[in-house]
Structure formats: structure tokens, C-alpha cells
Scaffold this motif. Structure first.
Motif, mmCIF file in Angstrom:
data_model
loop_
_atom_site.group_PDB
_atom_site.id
_atom_site.type_symbol
_atom_site.label_atom_id
_atom_site.label_comp_id
_atom_site.label_asym_id
_atom_site.label_seq_id
_atom_site.Cartn_x
_atom_site.Cartn_y
_atom_site.Cartn_z
ATOM 1 N N LYS A 395 0.954 -1.059 -0.089
ATOM 2 C CA LYS A 395 0.121 0.030 -0.077
ATOM 3 C C LYS A 395 0.980 1.091 -0.155
ATOM 4 O O LYS A 395 2.127 1.188 0.580
ATOM 5 N N ASN A 396 0.419 2.459 -0.588
ATOM 6 C CA ASN A 396 1.155 3.679 -0.793
ATOM 7 C C ASN A 396 2.202 3.305 -1.373
ATOM 8 O O ASN A 396 3.606 3.832 -1.009
ATOM 9 N N HIS A 397 2.377 2.624 -2.523
ATOM 10 C CA HIS A 397 3.613 2.034 -3.351
ATOM 11 C C HIS A 397 3.565 2.462 -4.434
ATOM 12 O O HIS A 397 2.733 3.079 -4.999
ATOM 13 N N CYS A 398 4.616 2.219 -5.188
ATOM 14 C CA CYS A 398 4.976 2.513 -6.695
ATOM 15 C C CYS A 398 4.801 1.156 -7.545
ATOM 16 O O CYS A 398 5.343 0.200 -7.257
ATOM 17 N N LYS A 459 -4.595 0.603 -4.081
ATOM 18 C CA LYS A 459 -3.790 1.262 -3.002
ATOM 19 C C LYS A 459 -2.561 1.777 -3.358
ATOM 20 O O LYS A 459 -1.851 2.464 -2.363
ATOM 21 N N ALA A 460 -2.254 1.759 -4.628
ATOM 22 C CA ALA A 460 -1.042 2.282 -5.021
ATOM 23 C C ALA A 460 -1.068 3.799 -4.894
ATOM 24 O O ALA A 460 -1.960 4.233 -4.960
ATOM 25 N N LYS A 461 0.396 4.609 -4.524
ATOM 26 C CA LYS A 461 0.345 5.882 -4.499
ATOM 27 C C LYS A 461 0.729 6.661 -5.814
ATOM 28 O O LYS A 461 0.641 7.538 -6.375
ATOM 29 N N LEU A 462 1.477 5.751 -6.601
ATOM 30 C CA LEU A 462 2.116 6.119 -7.892
ATOM 31 C C LEU A 462 2.148 5.005 -8.801
ATOM 32 O O LEU A 462 2.803 3.990 -8.617
ATOM 33 N N SER A 485 -8.129 3.270 -8.537
ATOM 34 C CA SER A 485 -6.939 3.622 -7.857
ATOM 35 C C SER A 485 -6.889 5.367 -7.981
ATOM 36 O O SER A 485 -7.270 6.009 -8.964
ATOM 37 N N LYS A 486 -6.257 5.967 -6.941
ATOM 38 C CA LYS A 486 -6.435 7.303 -6.656
ATOM 39 C C LYS A 486 -4.726 7.659 -6.983
ATOM 40 O O LYS A 486 -4.348 8.865 -6.673
ATOM 41 N N ALA A 487 -4.031 6.688 -7.654
ATOM 42 C CA ALA A 487 -2.633 6.882 -7.711
ATOM 43 C C ALA A 487 -2.329 8.042 -8.875
ATOM 44 O O ALA A 487 -3.012 8.289 -9.945
ATOM 45 N N LYS A 488 -1.332 8.950 -8.690
ATOM 46 C CA LYS A 488 -0.708 9.737 -9.581
ATOM 47 C C LYS A 488 -0.057 8.944 -10.690
ATOM 48 O O LYS A 488 0.510 7.837 -10.531
#
Length: 548
Positions: A395-398, A459-462, A485-488
Motif C-alpha cells: 500500500k502507498n507503493h509505486c 492502493k498504489a500511490k504512484l 485507484s487514486k494513484a498519480k
């Protein structure tokens, strides 16, 4: 046409397609709507379906899943199979069935449908939860037991006066087949698949050739097993290869088509005449599977120290019988151990339990809230087994898509800054190389939902894509949007037109390699001592290229 129409109807009620196929066979067979005049042809095609189904089971058989959740899932799985078999056998005896038939019915009630449950858990995004991993661990145990049971029953189909000799020979032959699998898996496939995996067409043809070819080998009279066992072993041989996710994605549509024919043929063999005589045992056995199996797993897991909520959620994943149960019934009838009536009972139990269980799994939370105050006394160990269980969920990963050339530099940067990341790449050479370095990597297609789940895309961040093809990149963008996903999102384009199109599709930033090169050249030219800078940059560049 009929199967397609019924599949649409059952999907409206969020039921698996397997029900549509059995109902199709029911309409085409005993209800007399149409006679299946090409029975032998359909039977042959359905055997291909079973072979591919078992091939997929072997391909996705990840023994490491058992290690992740400890020995408790293994113990729970073994105990569940034994207890369910004994209770199912006892109920069948009370219903008046013979010993051998009761044994078949008892065993058929133990196996749960991995395909259906994993699909439902995936829809709920619960595959990475503790109860999801426990369920998968229990299913792995069930699958292994089912395979050994099919091997055992397959040996009974041969005429030998000495049962011990028959089983001994079967065991030696099985060891020989496992030896072949080990050699191919360890020494041959890693080299072959590095070449084959570069072409999607070659990979599909190779996988089918291996699966069906090895299955045919095991079905030879001199070997004496059936096609299903060969398909399973063929899948195990490829389970630890870098491209097994990609093979799974390629084979799944073909498996679904051929397995549809198996269930249509199975439905066409159901006995409706004298249905009243099988109604009571069908309902009693269905109630035991829907209610009894979850209670057995619930009690086992709470006794092993899992929290009540975890045990309850896991328990309701086993409230249906599986494809293995139907395969077991078909094999038993072909061996003459059970009759058409008993096969019909198993099939109708499958229809009822799969239908009911699908709703229970999708609404487990609401069900738990209603009954937890009545079963709270079971939580006497207060979840002691979960205190030291730390789930390694990404989570919060690339998510890096494509790790060759440009992606290789991104990997180095991600390692330097310490950001957790996972790499997805089509090339098996790249995947294998990164895997040896201890990097979390998947060989497959990001547009495949199973790959998205494994990468925990939601759950990815990027998300960074170095894929240069515009159509592939647009597919990546659509897959990310579909996952919620809300990832950039950083993607790559070949020219300005493509870059503008990607920005229109809400990409956060688009890389243009030639623009980046031009900016870098501008930076070099504007330095005061260009000659010195070039020699320094040249040495650094050569060092970088040699390390790739």
C-alpha cells in the motif's frame, strides 16, 4: 446460444456461470428440449475442459501461501476434510445409502470451489485480507487431497487381483511423473520460456501443447492415470516460472469455454424421473454444506486461536461444493461405484450450495453483525494466533510497468529513495533478472485483473509506465481508472500528439524521451567548460550502460 442467454440471466443475480451451464444441460437433456446427438464429441471436448481446469489448478498452486499463514491453515484444511467426510458419511448412511455410495457423498461434500470463491473475494477486494489468505490456504490443502484421491480412484479402474500391488505400482509411476516434472521445471523450462515468453502467440501454443501433451502421456495404458491428473502435474511444472501469471491469463478463456461443455454434458445426464426420491437427500446434504461446513471451519479456527470475525468470514467461504466434487462423481459413476441417481444428487447439491453460498460470501459482513452476539462465546482465545501475524500488504507503493531501459533507471531511483514498489513486465528475462535481485516483480499484463489485484493497484500511490506504444498506454490508463485507484499516473509517449491525447485521458505527467534528451543537451551546451563536461558525462554514461 442457450448457455449464453442463461449466463446473462444468472449474472444479473450475481451467480457464477457454472449454474447457467448445468441448467443448459438440464434443458437440453432430461427435459427433452433437444437431444445431444453428438454425445461422444461433446464428451471428448469436455475432457479437454477438465484437463485445462486441473492444469490451471496446478499452475496456480502456490505452496508458499501455506507458509505465509503458518501451519494453522494446513491443519484447519486437513481437519475440515476429515470431519466433513465423517459427518457427510454418517448423514448418508442415515439416509439409507450403501457404504461405498455414502463414502462418495461424504467426500464430495468436503471440497469447496476455489474458482468461484477466489472470484467473489476478488470482487470484494478481500483476497489480501487475513481471512482471504486463510481461505486460499484451506483450498490449497483441499486441492492437494482431491488430486491424491483422483489418483487413488484412477488405479481402481484397472483389473488387478492385488490391490496393494496396484497401489504400489501407481505410486512408483506417480514418482516417475513427478521426477519428469521436476527436471523440466528446474532445468528445461527456465531456458525455453525465456525464448518462448517473448511471443504471446508462442507462449499460448507452447502452454497448450505442454498441458495436453503431458496429459495424454499420463493417460497412456502403460502409465494408467487419467487426463485430469496429467493436466494438474503439467500445471505444477510451470507454477514457479516467471511467466505463469501470463500463461494463466492466456489459458483462462479457453478453459472456460471447454469447461462449459463439461457442465452442459453433466447437466444433460441428470435424472429427473423419480425426482421425489432424491429431493430429501439433496436438501439435507445441501443444508449440511451451507451451514455445517462453515460451522466446522468456524470452530476449528477459533480453537486454533483466530479471532471470531476472521473465523466466521473464512468459514462462509467453504459453504459450497466444488468442480472437484462433480469430477469425483463422474469418475465414480464411470467406475460403477455410484449410479446416475447419486451423480444427480451431487450435481443438485452443487447448484443449491453454489447459489446460496455466493450470496453469503458477498454479504458476510451484514450476516456477521446479526449473529456475532449469539456466537461470542466461541472467541475464548481472543485471537491469540493473530497477535504476531503482520500482513505484508502493498500500500502507498509505486507500480512500475516496464522495467527495461528507462524502467531500469526508475528501479534504481526507487531503490535509492526507499519507496516500496512492484514491477510488472512482459519480458520473462527482465522479470527473472529482477527477481534474482530480490525485487518484487510480476511477469504479465497490467490490464489483466488478476495482475492488478496482485499489484494491489487500488492502493498504489504512484503508477509509472515506460511502455512506448500508445494503445498499450491507453489500456493501462483505462485499467487504472477502472480499478478505482487514486494513484498519480506518469506515462510515456512517442510524440506530442500522443502526449496531448494522454493528458486528455487524465494522465498526471507524460514523458517524451526526445524532449528529455533535448533538455539534457541544452543543459550541456550552456555549461562554460563543455569539453570537460562531455568527457565526464561520457565516462558516467559508459559506466551506466555497462551496468544495465
Amino acid at each position: 446460444m442457450l448457455a449464453g442467454a442463461i449466463a446473462v440471466i444468472v449474472s444479473f443475480f450475481r451467480q457464477p456461470s457454472i449454474l447457467a451451464y448445468i441448467l443448459t444441460g438440464l434443458i437440453l437433456g432430461p427435459l427433452g428440449f433437444s437431444k445431444l446427438t453428438e454425445g461422444d464429441t461433446l464428451k471428448g471436448l469436455s475432457e479437454i475442459g477438465i484437463t485445462l481446469l486441473l492444469f490451471m489448478v496446478g499452475l496456480e498452486l502456490d505452496i508458499t501461501e501455506l507458509k505465509k499463514i503458518g501451519k494453522t491453515a494446513t491443519l484447519a484444511g486437513i481437519c475440515q476434510v476429515c470431519i466433513t467426510t465423517l459427518i457427510g458419511f454418517g448423514i448418508s448412511q442415515l439416509l439409507g445409502f450403501s457404504t461405498i455410495v455414502s463414502l462418495y457423498l461424504g467426500v464430495a461434500l468436503t471440497f469447496s470451489s476455489t474458482i468461484i470463491v477466489v472470484k467473489l473475494l476478488s470482487e470484494k477486494k478481500d483476497l489480501q485480507s487475513l481471512y482471504g489468505k486463510l481461505a486460499v490456504g484451506i483450498f490449497v490443502v483441499q486441492d492437494i487431497i482431491a488430486i491424491f484421491l483422483l489418483v487413488f480412484l484412477g488405479t481402481l479402474g484397472h483389473e488387478h487381483s492385488n490391490l496393494a500391488l496396484t497401489l504400489g505400482l501407481a505410486f512408483l509411476k506417480l514418482l516417475g511423473l513427478i521426477g519428469i516434472i521436476f527436471v523440466h521445471s528446474k532445468f528445461i523450462f527456465p531456458t525455453v520460456l525465456r525464448y518462448v515468453g517473448k511471443s504471446q502467440e508462442l507462449l499460448l501454443i507452447f502452454s497448450l501443447a505442454w498441458a495436453l501433451g503431458f496429459a495424454s502421456l499420463t493417460a497412456l495404458p502403460i502409465v494408467g492415470f487419467n487426463l485430469a491428473i496429467g493436466g494438474f502435474l503439467a500445471g505444477v511444472a510451470l507454477a514457479n516460472t516467471a511467466v505463469h501469471y501470463e500463461i494463466s491469463a492466456k489459458i483462462t478463456p479457453l478453459r472456460d469455454f471447454f469447461i462449459m461443455l463439461f457442465f452442459i454434458v453433466l447437466g444433460s445426464q441428470l435424472v429427473l424421473g423419480g425426482f421425489g426420491s432424491i429431493l430429501t437427500p439433496t436438501l439435507v446434504l445441501s443444508a449440511f454444506v451451507i451451514i455445517g461446513n462453515p460451522i466446522i471451519v468456524l470452530i476449528l479456527l477459533t480453537a486454533l486461536g483466530f479471532k471470531l470475525r476472521t473465523a466466521f468470514f473464512t468459514g462462509f467461504t467453504v459453504g459450497q461444493i466444488s468442480e472437484f466434487s462433480l469430477i469425483l462423481g463422474s469418475l465414480g459413476m464411470s467406475l460403477g461405484h455410484i449410479g446416475q441417481k447419486e451423480l444427480s444428487i451431487i450435481t443438485f447439491v452443487g447448484i443449491i450450495t453454489i447459489t446460496a453460498s455466493s450470496y453469503f460470501i458477498l454479504h458476510t459482513r451484514q450476516l456477521y453483525e446479526r449473529v456475532k452476539k449469539y456466537i461470542g462465546w466461541l472467541d475464548y482465545k481472543k485471537g491469540s494466533a493473530e497477535r504476531h501475524m503482520h500482513q505484508s500488504e502493498l500500500k502507498n507503493h509505486c507500480v512500475l510497468i516496464g522495467a527495461h531501459r528507462l524502467g531500469e533507471r526508475v528501479v534504481a531511483s526507487l531503490e535509492k529513495i526507499g519507496m516500496p514498489f512492484i514491477v510488472i513486465d512482459f519480458n520473462p528475462d527482465v522479470a527473472q533478472s529482477l527477481g534474482k535481485r530480490g525485487i518484487h516483480v510480476l511477469c504479465g499484463d497490467i490490464t489483466d485483473e488478476s495482475i492488478q489485484d496482485l499489484a494491489n493497484l487500488k492502493k498504489a500511490k504512484l503508477v509509472i509506465s515506460t511502455v512506448p506504444d500508445i494503445q498499450d498506454t491507453l489500456s493501462v490508463v483505462q485499467a487504472i481508472m477502472k480499478s478505482g485507484s487514486k494513484a498519480k499516473l506518469i506515462v510515456t509517449a512517442a510524440d506530442e500528439t500522443q502526449a496531448l491525447e494522454l493528458y486528455e485521458h487524465e494522465a498526471d505527467y507524460v514523458l517524451l524521451p526526445h524532449f528529455i534528451g533535448a533538455d539534457h543537451l541544452k543543459h550541456i551546451l550552456e555549461r562554460k567548460h563543455t569539453d570537460f563536461s562531455l568527457s565526464k558525462l561520457r565516462a558516467r554514461h559508459v559506466k551506466t550502460l555497462q551496468s544495465v
